[in-house]
Design a protein around this motif. Sequence first.
Motif, short mmCIF file in Angstrom:
data_model
loop_
_atom_site.label_atom_id
_atom_site.label_comp_id
_atom_site.label_asym_id
_atom_site.label_seq_id
_atom_site.Cartn_x
_atom_site.Cartn_y
_atom_site.Cartn_z
N ASP A 40 13.61 -3.80 -14.74
CA ASP A 40 13.79 -2.28 -14.55
C ASP A 40 12.68 -1.88 -13.91
O ASP A 40 11.56 -1.36 -14.52
CB ASP A 40 14.20 -1.75 -15.96
N LEU A 41 12.88 -1.33 -12.72
CA LEU A 41 11.77 -1.06 -11.78
C LEU A 41 12.17 0.01 -10.98
O LEU A 41 13.15 0.31 -10.68
CB LEU A 41 11.28 -2.09 -10.83
N TRP A 42 11.10 0.97 -10.63
CA TRP A 42 11.51 2.32 -9.66
C TRP A 42 9.99 2.33 -9.01
O TRP A 42 8.95 1.78 -9.22
CB TRP A 42 11.81 3.34 -10.38
N ALA A 43 9.99 3.00 -7.66
CA ALA A 43 9.02 3.28 -6.79
C ALA A 43 9.30 4.16 -5.88
O ALA A 43 10.43 4.50 -5.63
CB ALA A 43 8.63 1.84 -6.09
N GLY A 44 8.12 4.81 -5.37
CA GLY A 44 8.36 5.72 -4.28
C GLY A 44 8.64 7.04 -4.46
O GLY A 44 8.24 7.54 -5.44
N ALA A 94 0.68 -1.13 0.03
CA ALA A 94 0.12 0.00 0.22
C ALA A 94 0.84 1.30 0.11
O ALA A 94 0.33 2.41 -0.37
CB ALA A 94 -0.79 0.00 1.24
N SER A 95 2.08 1.01 0.52
CA SER A 95 2.99 2.23 0.45
C SER A 95 3.54 2.88 -0.62
O SER A 95 3.92 3.80 -0.66
CB SER A 95 4.00 2.04 1.47
N ALA A 96 3.60 2.08 -1.74
CA ALA A 96 4.33 2.61 -3.12
C ALA A 96 3.62 1.73 -4.29
O ALA A 96 3.43 0.52 -3.91
CB ALA A 96 5.81 2.37 -2.85
N GLU A 97 3.68 2.53 -5.26
CA GLU A 97 3.35 1.84 -6.65
C GLU A 97 4.66 1.58 -7.41
O GLU A 97 5.49 2.36 -7.70
CB GLU A 97 2.22 2.64 -7.27
N VAL A 98 4.92 0.15 -7.78
CA VAL A 98 5.99 -0.13 -8.56
C VAL A 98 5.74 0.16 -9.89
O VAL A 98 4.69 -0.34 -10.60
CB VAL A 98 6.26 -1.73 -8.20
N HIS A 99 6.68 0.72 -10.58
CA HIS A 99 6.61 0.84 -11.97
C HIS A 99 7.64 0.30 -12.57
O HIS A 99 8.79 -0.14 -12.27
CB HIS A 99 6.68 2.46 -12.33
N GLY A 100 7.52 0.06 -13.92
CA GLY A 100 8.80 -0.38 -14.91
C GLY A 100 8.41 -1.97 -15.30
O GLY A 100 7.04 -2.36 -15.63
N ASN A 101 9.32 -2.65 -15.81
CA ASN A 101 9.12 -3.88 -16.35
C ASN A 101 9.88 -4.91 -15.58
O ASN A 101 10.89 -4.77 -15.26
CB ASN A 101 9.76 -3.65 -17.77
N CYS A 102 9.26 -6.36 -15.77
CA CYS A 102 9.85 -7.26 -15.14
C CYS A 102 9.74 -8.48 -15.89
O CYS A 102 8.45 -8.90 -15.89
CB CYS A 102 9.52 -7.50 -13.65
N SER A 156 17.53 -2.98 -10.98
CA SER A 156 17.67 -3.41 -12.32
C SER A 156 18.61 -4.71 -12.41
O SER A 156 19.58 -4.77 -11.74
CB SER A 156 18.05 -2.38 -13.23
N VAL A 157 18.14 -5.75 -13.33
CA VAL A 157 19.02 -6.85 -13.46
C VAL A 157 18.90 -7.21 -14.90
O VAL A 157 18.31 -6.87 -15.53
CB VAL A 157 18.07 -8.03 -12.90
N VAL A 158 20.20 -7.40 -15.47
CA VAL A 158 20.71 -7.77 -16.56
C VAL A 158 21.23 -9.02 -16.62
O VAL A 158 21.88 -9.45 -15.85
CB VAL A 158 21.77 -6.89 -17.19
#
Length: 382
Positions: free
Chosen positions: A51-55, A7-15, A41-43
């Motif tokens: 490649d994710l970000w949040a907060g 509930a505290s953050a919405e996660v954006h990006g691709n997985c 990020s993981v390669v």
Amino acid sequence: MADTGIASAEVHGNCAKGFEPVRAAFAANFMEPGETGASVSVVLNGQTVVDLWAGHADGKRTKPWQRDTLANVWSTTKGMGALVCGMLVERGAFSYDDKVSAYWPEFAAADKGNITIGQMLSHQAGLCGPAVPTTAEEMCNHALMAERLATQAPMWTPGSRSGYHALTVGILAGELVRRVSGRTIGTFFREEVAAPFGIDFFIGLPASEDARVAEMIPATKSNMPDPSTLNISQIAALGNPAPDARVPNERFWRGAELSSANGQGTASAIARVYGALASDGTIDGKRLVKPETIRAMTALQIEGHDEVLAMPARWGAGYILNVGGLYGPNDEAFGHSGWGGSFGMADPKTGLGISYVMNQMGPDLAGDARANAIIAAAYASL
């Protein structure tokens, strides 16, 4: 895209499929211990799979973290400085066995003439901190600090042990690069790595980029030892200048080219570099460094009890070689962690490059719980 588990953050990006454990671990960091803003990020084998970000990028939580939000990564910067040195080795500008004084004659003062470049980059030079009281502003004055360190006597017999040069290794590497290439280390990185490979990372941030930078937030507690228990080397390395978690929010710090501590970047940028170092040295098919250069950069320079870190350490030419499972289960892994929780790592055995960047600092120099969770999740996804 929202993660229904938090509930505290919405996660954006691709997985990518199969790497859901990384997304879950990243999301969990916003619940306990309570992340503010971050990217991960993981390669894998040269391809970005996470490649994710949040907060939020500020302590008041008014500025959402974006895909291109930059954060000060402290000592995670050292891996980028080591890369610059490795690129110059590959080009024949110097070798790790060469003496520093061959390119920087003033460095030979006070019986330092035989220190090799490999020893300098692996924290063996005995210059782990300034010999005189030094402010953060002075540490960001490259010419001043290079002159001071060149005349300074080592705190131990060079080559006899390692002692983490928390800030000073950035001055030493930067001056070597300047003497050899005619460019500052930040300029070299920008012209040879960041621009041609699309790596969103800076050693010396232009003021024009300030709007993208996250506010660094001090840890709520400190794991720094009681000053009365510190040896002389630890006092010099970790207390001169006194550590200040808020200094990255100052323009003088951001604008300096201190390849030991003031790099600003995204997790995606760092992971792409380490992804190349974990595989064939290419990014999107373009050569960053040759495989033999990667092996040279990560060849063991020294191992044993580190005088400053007070723990077992294995050092390559500027990289931490895996010890105690810091970078997962494989001995081949290497990287660098930063004060407060950021890290970048490569594992040539699996082809993994991983990075975590955040603005809410934790209390540790390495081994942050959030970082550990990300690394464990990445390996669980293979």
